[in-house]
Structures are given as C-alpha cells and as structure tokens.
Design a protein around this motif. Structure first.
Motif, PDB file in Angstrom:
ATOM      1  N   ARG A  13       0.861  -1.199   0.000  1.00 27.52           N
ATOM      2  CA  ARG A  13       0.000   0.000   0.000  1.00 27.52           C
ATOM      3  C   ARG A  13       0.893   1.243   0.000  1.00 27.52           C
ATOM      4  NH1 ARG A  13      -1.286  -2.441   4.563  1.00 27.52           N
ATOM      5  NH2 ARG A  13      -1.341  -0.501   5.710  1.00 27.52           N
ATOM      6  N   HIS A  15       0.728   4.402  -0.981  1.00 28.12           N
ATOM      7  CA  HIS A  15       0.250   5.721  -0.567  1.00 28.12           C
ATOM      8  C   HIS A  15       0.053   5.802   0.939  1.00 28.12           C
ATOM      9  CE1 HIS A  15       0.009   7.028  -4.682  1.00 28.12           C
ATOM     10  NE2 HIS A  15      -0.460   5.815  -4.949  1.00 28.12           N
ATOM     11  N   GLU A  16      -0.498   4.749   1.517  1.00 33.28           N
ATOM     12  CA  GLU A  16      -0.684   4.731   2.966  1.00 33.28           C
ATOM     13  C   GLU A  16       0.655   4.685   3.687  1.00 33.28           C
ATOM     14  OE1 GLU A  16      -2.294   2.818   0.800  1.00 33.28           O
ATOM     15  OE2 GLU A  16      -4.436   3.071   1.155  1.00 33.28           O
ATOM     16  N   ASP A  19       2.324   8.071   3.559  1.00 29.20           N
ATOM     17  CA  ASP A  19       1.723   8.950   4.571  1.00 29.20           C
ATOM     18  C   ASP A  19       2.303   8.652   5.949  1.00 29.20           C
ATOM     19  OD1 ASP A  19       0.079  10.075   2.630  1.00 29.20           O
ATOM     20  OD2 ASP A  19      -1.707   8.940   3.240  1.00 29.20           O
ATOM     21  N   VAL A  29       4.818  14.411   1.743  1.00 32.24           N
ATOM     22  CA  VAL A  29       4.469  13.541   0.623  1.00 32.24           C
ATOM     23  C   VAL A  29       4.554  14.389  -0.639  1.00 32.24           C
ATOM     24  CG1 VAL A  29       2.652  12.157  -0.459  1.00 32.24           C
ATOM     25  CG2 VAL A  29       2.960  12.093   2.040  1.00 32.24           C
ATOM     26  N   GLN A  32       1.251  14.603  -6.522  1.00 34.35           N
ATOM     27  CA  GLN A  32       1.188  14.063  -7.878  1.00 34.35           C
ATOM     28  C   GLN A  32       0.254  14.964  -8.679  1.00 34.35           C
ATOM     29  OE1 GLN A  32       0.745   9.836  -8.344  1.00 34.35           O
ATOM     30  NE2 GLN A  32       1.807   9.409  -6.425  1.00 34.35           N
ATOM     31  N   HIS A  54      -6.478   8.530  -3.788  1.00 31.45           N
ATOM     32  CA  HIS A  54      -5.953   8.531  -2.418  1.00 31.45           C
ATOM     33  C   HIS A  54      -6.188   9.915  -1.823  1.00 31.45           C
ATOM     34  CE1 HIS A  54      -3.550   7.431   1.003  1.00 31.45           C
ATOM     35  NE2 HIS A  54      -2.826   8.525   0.845  1.00 31.45           N
ATOM     36  N   VAL A  59      -4.079   9.533  -8.313  1.00 33.77           N
ATOM     37  CA  VAL A  59      -2.633   9.313  -8.186  1.00 33.77           C
ATOM     38  C   VAL A  59      -2.250   8.054  -8.956  1.00 33.77           C
ATOM     39  CG1 VAL A  59      -2.432  10.470  -5.929  1.00 33.77           C
ATOM     40  CG2 VAL A  59      -2.952   8.017  -6.024  1.00 33.77           C
ATOM     41  N   ARG A  61      -1.157   4.452  -9.192  1.00 36.66           N
ATOM     42  CA  ARG A  61      -1.333   3.299  -8.309  1.00 36.66           C
ATOM     43  C   ARG A  61       0.016   2.734  -7.851  1.00 36.66           C
ATOM     44  NH1 ARG A  61      -5.470   0.185  -7.458  1.00 36.66           N
ATOM     45  NH2 ARG A  61      -6.626   0.910  -9.265  1.00 36.66           N
ATOM     46  N   ALA A  64       4.286   6.189  -4.462  1.00 35.58           N
ATOM     47  CA  ALA A  64       4.239   7.518  -3.857  1.00 35.58           C
ATOM     48  C   ALA A  64       5.615   7.796  -3.278  1.00 35.58           C
ATOM     49  CB  ALA A  64       3.174   7.566  -2.764  1.00 35.58           C
TER      50      ALA A  64
END
Length: 142
Positions: A13, A15-16, A19, A29, A32, A54, A59, A61, A64
């Motif tokens: 994951r 993006h999570e 973060d 972060v 994008q 997100h 964004v 996939r 990030a």
C-alpha cells in the motif's frame, strides 16, 4: 563522479505507507499532478487501471514518494513502490532515525501510529530501538 539516489521501499500500500513515513519523519508527501496523469491517459500513454484515488486525489497506483521539507539537497527521497508479493524475511537494509528528541517518546509516538516494537539494541555505549513500520519494514530509532 558522485551519484544521486533515492531509497525505494517495496510495499503493498504505497500511498498509505508514504503517509505513515512522512508523518514519522516529519517530511512531506510529494504531490502528484492530477492534470498530468489525466493527460497521460488521454494520450494513450497510461490507462485508468494504472491510477487510484488517495485522499480524494487521482494518483499513480504504483507508487508515492516523500522528501525532506528542505528538499532533495538535504536528504534523498523515499519512494514507496507497489509490489505484488508480501514481505517475508528481515530487511537487508533499513533506516536508522537519529532523534534530537527523547528517543523513548519518539518510539512511543511511532508505535501509537502503527509501528511494532521488535527489540532494544546495544553496542558499547550506543543504544537503539528496532521497530517495524505498518508493513513490517524494520527501522531503528536512536
């Protein structure tokens, strides 16, 4: 010639996890560009399947990134890259966070945010705490 580099973490994951690490390090972060992403899809260079939403934004996939608030001149960026397989063994490389604050308070804050305590370490006068981020990637706090 010295090379510039980024540190890449494979994850399920991205993006999570970006973060989480941005909050853990007090970094940012990288945004994008939704317009650019849409343009790549419209031009046939990407598909909708390569994107996700997100925090309400379109964004990529696959990943990030985060960076130090003072920019890439201060520290290399961290890229969180989507991979299909789960983490199964100990990392061969990890980040060591050297705090200017109370180490135990930093450890408590990270654990409250989803890190897992693994063990206390010591070598001579140096001590640290080894944690795992929410996806199991090890990090040390000293």
């Amino acid at each position: 010639m010295a090379y510039e580099f980024q540190v890449t973490l494979d994850c399920a994951r991205p993006h999570e996890l970006a973060d989480w690490w941005a909050e853990a390090l007090d970094w940012e972060v990288e945004p994008q560009d939704e317009g650019f992403i849409r343009s790549m899809i419209e031009q046939g260079h990407a598909t909708e399947d390569e994107t996700t939403r997100h925090n309400g934004k379109l964004v990529w996939r696959s990943g990030a990134a985060i960076r130090h608030p003072d920019g890439l001149e201060r520290a290399p960026r961290l890229l969180f890259q989507l991979v299909p397989e789960p983490k199964t063994v100990k990392n061969r490389m990890h980040l060591d966070l050297r705090t200017g604050d109370d180490r135990d308070a930093v450890v408590q804050r990270l654990v409250a945010k989803g890190a897992t305590f693994l063990h206390d370490g010591r070598q001579g006068p140096s001590t640290w705490v080894t944690l795992a981020d929410p996806e199991g990637n090890e990090l040390c706090v000293s």
